[in-house]
Design a protein around this motif. Sequence first.
Motif, PDB file in Angstrom:
ATOM      1  N   PHE A 130       9.366 -82.328 -86.799  1.00 39.34           N
ATOM      2  CA  PHE A 130       9.751 -81.842 -85.469  1.00 39.34           C
ATOM      3  C   PHE A 130       9.377 -82.877 -84.407  1.00 39.34           C
ATOM      4  CE2 PHE A 130       5.342 -80.531 -85.163  1.00 39.34           C
ATOM      5  CZ  PHE A 130       5.067 -80.493 -83.802  1.00 39.34           C
ATOM      6  N   ILE A 131       8.300 -83.612 -84.627  1.00 37.16           N
ATOM      7  CA  ILE A 131       7.926 -84.694 -83.711  1.00 37.16           C
ATOM      8  C   ILE A 131       8.951 -85.818 -83.801  1.00 37.16           C
ATOM      9  CG2 ILE A 131       6.165 -86.432 -83.173  1.00 37.16           C
ATOM     10  CD1 ILE A 131       4.084 -84.432 -84.280  1.00 37.16           C
ATOM     11  N   GLY A 132       9.358 -86.143 -85.025  1.00 37.86           N
ATOM     12  CA  GLY A 132      10.392 -87.161 -85.206  1.00 37.86           C
ATOM     13  C   GLY A 132      11.693 -86.774 -84.539  1.00 37.86           C
ATOM     14  N   LYS A 133      12.019 -85.477 -84.594  1.00 38.56           N
ATOM     15  CA  LYS A 133      13.249 -84.989 -83.960  1.00 38.56           C
ATOM     16  C   LYS A 133      13.175 -85.176 -82.444  1.00 38.56           C
ATOM     17  CE  LYS A 133      17.043 -82.251 -84.181  1.00 38.56           C
ATOM     18  NZ  LYS A 133      18.246 -82.494 -84.998  1.00 38.56           N
ATOM     19  N   ILE A 134      12.042 -84.798 -81.852  1.00 38.04           N
ATOM     20  CA  ILE A 134      11.882 -84.930 -80.408  1.00 38.04           C
ATOM     21  C   ILE A 134      11.962 -86.395 -79.982  1.00 38.04           C
ATOM     22  CG2 ILE A 134      10.270 -84.608 -78.482  1.00 38.04           C
ATOM     23  CD1 ILE A 134       9.141 -82.186 -80.081  1.00 38.04           C
ATOM     24  N   LEU A 135      11.318 -87.267 -80.748  1.00 38.13           N
ATOM     25  CA  LEU A 135      11.213 -88.685 -80.389  1.00 38.13           C
ATOM     26  C   LEU A 135      12.374 -89.529 -80.910  1.00 38.13           C
ATOM     27  CD1 LEU A 135       7.416 -89.313 -81.138  1.00 38.13           C
ATOM     28  CD2 LEU A 135       8.478 -88.793 -78.929  1.00 38.13           C
ATOM     29  N   ASN A 136      13.238 -88.927 -81.730  1.00 31.94           N
ATOM     30  CA  ASN A 136      14.261 -89.695 -82.439  1.00 31.94           C
ATOM     31  C   ASN A 136      13.601 -90.836 -83.223  1.00 31.94           C
ATOM     32  OD1 ASN A 136      16.838 -90.403 -83.322  1.00 31.94           O
ATOM     33  ND2 ASN A 136      17.190 -91.797 -81.583  1.00 31.94           N
ATOM     34  N   GLN A 137      12.547 -90.485 -83.948  1.00 37.99           N
ATOM     35  CA  GLN A 137      11.748 -91.459 -84.692  1.00 37.99           C
ATOM     36  C   GLN A 137      11.706 -91.061 -86.178  1.00 37.99           C
ATOM     37  OE1 GLN A 137      10.462 -94.174 -86.131  1.00 37.99           O
ATOM     38  NE2 GLN A 137       9.874 -94.678 -84.018  1.00 37.99           N
ATOM     39  N   PRO A 138      12.510 -91.729 -87.020  1.00 35.46           N
ATOM     40  CA  PRO A 138      12.565 -91.351 -88.428  1.00 35.46           C
ATOM     41  C   PRO A 138      11.340 -91.773 -89.244  1.00 35.46           C
ATOM     42  CG  PRO A 138      13.984 -93.239 -88.018  1.00 35.46           C
ATOM     43  CD  PRO A 138      13.506 -92.778 -86.676  1.00 35.46           C
ATOM     44  N   ASP A 139      10.556 -92.725 -88.741  1.00 32.44           N
ATOM     45  CA  ASP A 139       9.410 -93.244 -89.497  1.00 32.44           C
ATOM     46  C   ASP A 139       8.169 -92.410 -89.178  1.00 32.44           C
ATOM     47  OD1 ASP A 139       7.355 -94.625 -90.685  1.00 32.44           O
ATOM     48  OD2 ASP A 139       7.780 -96.543 -89.731  1.00 32.44           O
ATOM     49  N   PRO A 140       7.642 -91.632 -90.141  1.00 36.27           N
ATOM     50  CA  PRO A 140       6.480 -90.785 -89.859  1.00 36.27           C
ATOM     51  C   PRO A 140       5.272 -91.560 -89.337  1.00 36.27           C
ATOM     52  CG  PRO A 140       7.472 -90.141 -91.936  1.00 36.27           C
ATOM     53  CD  PRO A 140       8.153 -91.427 -91.515  1.00 36.27           C
ATOM     54  N   GLU A 141       5.099 -92.794 -89.778  1.00 32.21           N
ATOM     55  CA  GLU A 141       3.931 -93.564 -89.362  1.00 32.21           C
ATOM     56  C   GLU A 141       4.032 -94.050 -87.907  1.00 32.21           C
ATOM     57  OE1 GLU A 141       1.848 -96.152 -92.064  1.00 32.21           O
ATOM     58  OE2 GLU A 141       3.199 -95.613 -93.682  1.00 32.21           O
TER      59      GLU A 141
ATOM     60  N   TRP B 269       1.755 -91.096 -81.177  1.00 28.85           N
ATOM     61  CA  TRP B 269       1.613 -90.543 -79.824  1.00 28.85           C
ATOM     62  C   TRP B 269       2.196 -89.147 -79.732  1.00 28.85           C
ATOM     63  CZ3 TRP B 269      -2.056 -93.050 -77.865  1.00 28.85           C
ATOM     64  CH2 TRP B 269      -2.184 -94.422 -78.075  1.00 28.85           C
ATOM     65  N   GLY B 270       3.279 -88.917 -80.455  1.00 26.98           N
ATOM     66  CA  GLY B 270       3.831 -87.564 -80.500  1.00 26.98           C
ATOM     67  C   GLY B 270       2.870 -86.597 -81.170  1.00 26.98           C
ATOM     68  N   THR B 271       2.214 -87.065 -82.230  1.00 28.23           N
ATOM     69  CA  THR B 271       1.192 -86.249 -82.889  1.00 28.23           C
ATOM     70  C   THR B 271       0.058 -85.931 -81.925  1.00 28.23           C
ATOM     71  OG1 THR B 271       1.702 -87.074 -85.113  1.00 28.23           O
ATOM     72  CG2 THR B 271      -0.518 -86.213 -84.743  1.00 28.23           C
ATOM     73  N   SER B 272      -0.355 -86.922 -81.135  1.00 32.13           N
ATOM     74  CA  SER B 272      -1.436 -86.711 -80.166  1.00 32.13           C
ATOM     75  C   SER B 272      -1.080 -85.606 -79.180  1.00 32.13           C
ATOM     76  CB  SER B 272      -1.719 -88.012 -79.404  1.00 32.13           C
ATOM     77  OG  SER B 272      -2.136 -89.034 -80.278  1.00 32.13           O
ATOM     78  N   ALA B 273       0.154 -85.635 -78.673  1.00 35.95           N
ATOM     79  CA  ALA B 273       0.592 -84.611 -77.718  1.00 35.95           C
ATOM     80  C   ALA B 273       0.614 -83.232 -78.370  1.00 35.95           C
ATOM     81  CB  ALA B 273       1.975 -84.961 -77.182  1.00 35.95           C
ATOM     82  N   ALA B 274       1.122 -83.167 -79.605  1.00 40.65           N
ATOM     83  CA  ALA B 274       1.195 -81.876 -80.294  1.00 40.65           C
ATOM     84  C   ALA B 274      -0.195 -81.338 -80.605  1.00 40.65           C
ATOM     85  CB  ALA B 274       2.015 -82.016 -81.570  1.00 40.65           C
ATOM     86  N   CYS B 275      -1.118 -82.222 -80.990  1.00 38.24           N
ATOM     87  CA  CYS B 275      -2.495 -81.790 -81.257  1.00 38.24           C
ATOM     88  C   CYS B 275      -3.150 -81.252 -79.990  1.00 38.24           C
ATOM     89  CB  CYS B 275      -3.308 -82.938 -81.831  1.00 38.24           C
ATOM     90  SG  CYS B 275      -2.974 -83.292 -83.574  1.00 38.24           S
ATOM     91  N   CYS B 276      -2.931 -81.930 -78.886  1.00 37.19           N
ATOM     92  CA  CYS B 276      -3.487 -81.476 -77.609  1.00 37.19           C
ATOM     93  C   CYS B 276      -2.944 -80.090 -77.257  1.00 37.19           C
ATOM     94  CB  CYS B 276      -3.157 -82.486 -76.523  1.00 37.19           C
ATOM     95  SG  CYS B 276      -4.012 -82.195 -74.966  1.00 37.19           S
ATOM     96  N   ALA B 277      -1.652 -79.891 -77.446  1.00 38.44           N
ATOM     97  CA  ALA B 277      -1.046 -78.582 -77.171  1.00 38.44           C
ATOM     98  C   ALA B 277      -1.628 -77.507 -78.079  1.00 38.44           C
ATOM     99  CB  ALA B 277       0.468 -78.670 -77.351  1.00 38.44           C
ATOM    100  N   ALA B 278      -1.853 -77.844 -79.351  1.00 37.66           N
ATOM    101  CA  ALA B 278      -2.418 -76.875 -80.291  1.00 37.66           C
ATOM    102  C   ALA B 278      -3.832 -76.474 -79.876  1.00 37.66           C
ATOM    103  CB  ALA B 278      -2.414 -77.445 -81.701  1.00 37.66           C
ATOM    104  N   ILE B 279      -4.624 -77.438 -79.428  1.00 47.79           N
ATOM    105  CA  ILE B 279      -5.982 -77.127 -78.973  1.00 47.79           C
ATOM    106  C   ILE B 279      -5.930 -76.216 -77.749  1.00 47.79           C
ATOM    107  CG2 ILE B 279      -8.093 -78.100 -77.986  1.00 47.79           C
ATOM    108  CD1 ILE B 279      -7.538 -80.604 -79.753  1.00 47.79           C
ATOM    109  N   ALA B 280      -5.018 -76.518 -76.832  1.00 50.65           N
ATOM    110  CA  ALA B 280      -4.895 -75.699 -75.618  1.00 50.65           C
ATOM    111  C   ALA B 280      -4.530 -74.255 -75.947  1.00 50.65           C
ATOM    112  CB  ALA B 280      -3.837 -76.304 -74.693  1.00 50.65           C
TER     113      ALA B 280
END
Length: 283
Positions: free
Chosen positions: A230-241, A245-256
């Motif tokens: 889902f992060i790749g979809k938002i960023l149009n980024q096919p490479d998981p590695e 930064w998208g992971t960082s944003a999602a983790c921050c949202a999950a903590i909130a």
Amino acid sequence: MPKALTIGGKSFDWGSRTYIMGVLNVTPDSFSDGGKFATVDAAIAQAIQMVRSGVDIIDIGGESTKPGATPVDEATELARVLPVIEGMRQHPDTQHIPISIDTTKASVARSAIEAGADIINDVSGGQFDERMFETVAQLGVPYVLMHMRGTSATMQQMTEYDDVVGEILAFFEMQIDRAVNAGIDRAKIILDPGIGFAKQYQQSIEIIRHLDRFEILDLPLLVGVSRKSFIGKILNQPDPERRLWGTSAACCAAIARGADILRVHDVAEMVDVSRVADAMFRN
């Protein structure tokens, strides 16, 4: 919610901060790091790096659960995970760290706990092996109960929900009852809504936005968003590695929204993210 849970001799004080579970896939075919840590030496070196980066739990998996992954038999899975668990327990840098075994097989879970693992992480939430709940109860260890539908081969065709969060809640209520009736201590259950498992990318976002709805179950919440599609979809980024930064944003949202544990690949970076997010969102 239980105030604390001891895992591998370490106290997890729920609500005090976010805990980091590091992913250690000892498989050739995981979605983001398949094959990197498939040897015992490489896996232990990665575990040491995670410990130095501030990890709280290391989650070892010997069978990929990505969409379309090929299932492996018990012997193959054990051959992958047991030497790593035993090696970590013998190494001075990792012998103290809590170890999670990521498996859906009761027999693998039992052997891993006997080899030195401390907690069972079951992506099927007790659906794949009818002996899992009984085994967890006998072992007396903490248990991560995750929501998913279908199998790795079929889950992406099973994404129709009227209310994705409500249906996950109903699943949790049913499986918690089954687990407790089998003898599992309710205070040792951790819930994982299964981001990306039988969920379309909009549904994964919806779950994160409404994680606080799971508070009604009064159990700690583990969230795994790291590098996911889902992060790749938002960023149009096919490479998981390249989804750090998208992971960082999602983790921050999950903590909130109330996550207690984050399951991540990039430990050092997510330790920093969680420290800053905790300062902002926790008392």
